[in-house]
Design an enzyme around this catalytic site. Sequence first.
Site, short mmCIF file in Angstrom:
data_model
loop_
_atom_site.label_atom_id
_atom_site.label_comp_id
_atom_site.label_asym_id
_atom_site.label_seq_id
_atom_site.Cartn_x
_atom_site.Cartn_y
_atom_site.Cartn_z
N ASP A 37 -37.36 10.71 49.19
CA ASP A 37 -37.89 11.89 49.87
C ASP A 37 -36.90 13.05 49.89
OD1 ASP A 37 -36.04 10.90 51.60
OD2 ASP A 37 -37.34 10.86 53.37
N GLU A 39 -33.73 12.98 51.09
CA GLU A 39 -32.65 12.86 52.06
C GLU A 39 -31.38 12.34 51.39
OE1 GLU A 39 -33.98 10.40 55.24
OE2 GLU A 39 -35.48 11.85 55.95
N HIS A 131 -13.44 33.72 53.85
CA HIS A 131 -13.89 35.11 53.79
C HIS A 131 -13.31 35.93 54.94
CE1 HIS A 131 -16.40 38.40 52.52
NE2 HIS A 131 -16.96 38.48 53.72
N LYS A 194 -17.06 52.94 49.43
CA LYS A 194 -18.50 53.03 49.13
C LYS A 194 -19.22 53.59 50.35
CE LYS A 194 -18.83 48.60 48.25
NZ LYS A 194 -17.47 48.05 48.24
N ARG A 196 -23.12 55.73 51.64
CA ARG A 196 -24.43 56.32 51.39
C ARG A 196 -24.49 57.66 52.12
NH1 ARG A 196 -28.10 52.89 48.95
NH2 ARG A 196 -27.28 50.84 49.44
N ASP A 224 -20.28 37.70 44.08
CA ASP A 224 -21.61 37.14 44.31
C ASP A 224 -22.52 37.53 43.13
OD1 ASP A 224 -23.95 36.08 45.28
OD2 ASP A 224 -23.72 36.87 47.29
N GLY A 227 -22.99 42.90 41.16
CA GLY A 227 -23.52 44.26 41.02
C GLY A 227 -22.55 45.33 41.48
#
Length: 315
Positions: A37, A39, A131, A194, A196, A224, A227
Site C-alpha cells: 500500500d 507504507e 538554509h 532583485k 519589483r 531550485d 530560473g
Amino acid sequence: MPDMKLFAGNATPELAQRIANRLYTSLGDAAVGRFSDGEVSVQINENVRGGDIFIIQSTCAPTNDNLMELVVMVDALRRASAGRITAVIPYFGYARQDRRVRSARVPITAKVVADFLSSVGVDRVLTVDLHAEQIQGFFDVPVDNVFGSPILLEDMLQLNLDNPIVVSPDIGGVVRARAIAKLLNDTDMAIIDKRRPRANVSQVMHIIGDVAGRDCVLVDDMIDTGGTLCKAAEALKERGAKRVFAYATHPIFSGNAANNLRNSVIDEVVVCDTIPLTDEIKALPNVRTLTLSGMLAEAIRRISNEESISAMFEH
C-alpha cells in the site's frame, strides 16, 4: 568504544557508499522498502545493540517519502537497542519554511520536522549548509551544521579565474558570498538586488558592483528551478561579465531546471552530491558535481571519536 555502524535509506545511496568507502567500512544490512500500500517498510538485519549508529539520508524529493524512511529507520534502530543514533542529513528538506513572514497563517515546518526527528529518538543531527543556521535551535538535540564551502573553494581555485569577483544572487546571501570572497584571495564582491518596481511589473535586477571584464562566481546554498540564477547570469553578462560560474551546495533542480540550465548563459554550474541528479541534469555539459563524501566521513569519524567538528573549518 561502541562499534560505529553506517546505514542508509534510498535517498542518497551513492553518497552513502562513498562515505562508507572513505571510512573503510561497509553499509549496514537493512531492508528499506515499501509495503503493497506504499507504507515504508524497514527491517534491520544485523545486531546494533549498544552501537554508535549513523543513518545517511537526505530529505530531498520525494521529500515526504525520504523523511518517513529516516524516522522509521530511527525507530527500528532505537527498538533494536542502538546506543546512539546520529541522523546524517546532507540536505535538510523543509528548511525554507523556517518562519512566519509578516505573521501569515503558515506553519514553521522546519520546527515540525525537528520535533519529529527528536521524538523518534535521534540523539544528534549532522547536516550540510542549512538554509538558515538558526534552524539548529529548533532541535532539542545537538546539531552539527558543516559547510560545503571548503570543497567548493578548492574547486574555484583550480579554474584559473581572470580578475574574479564573487557575486551574491540576493541580499540574503551576502554573508556567504563575503566569506567565499575573503578565502578566494580576498577578492571583490558584487550583489544582485532583485526588486519589483510595482505590482504586475517584471522583476528588475540591479547589480551592486563592477563586473565588466571579470569572471563572476555566483555562490548560493541551493539551486531550485534555476530560473533566478539564469536571469542573474544574463544580467551579469549584459553588464560586461566575461564568464559566469555558479556554485551551490544543494542541487535541488526541480521543475523546469534542466531547460533553464540548458538555455542559460552560465558557463558552468558546480554543485555537490547532497542530492542525486536526474539523468537529464547529468547529461547537461555545463553541470558538474563535487563529492562531499570525504568531509562527511571525517565529520562522522570525529563525532564517533568525540572529537571537535569546528576544528575541521579552522583556517
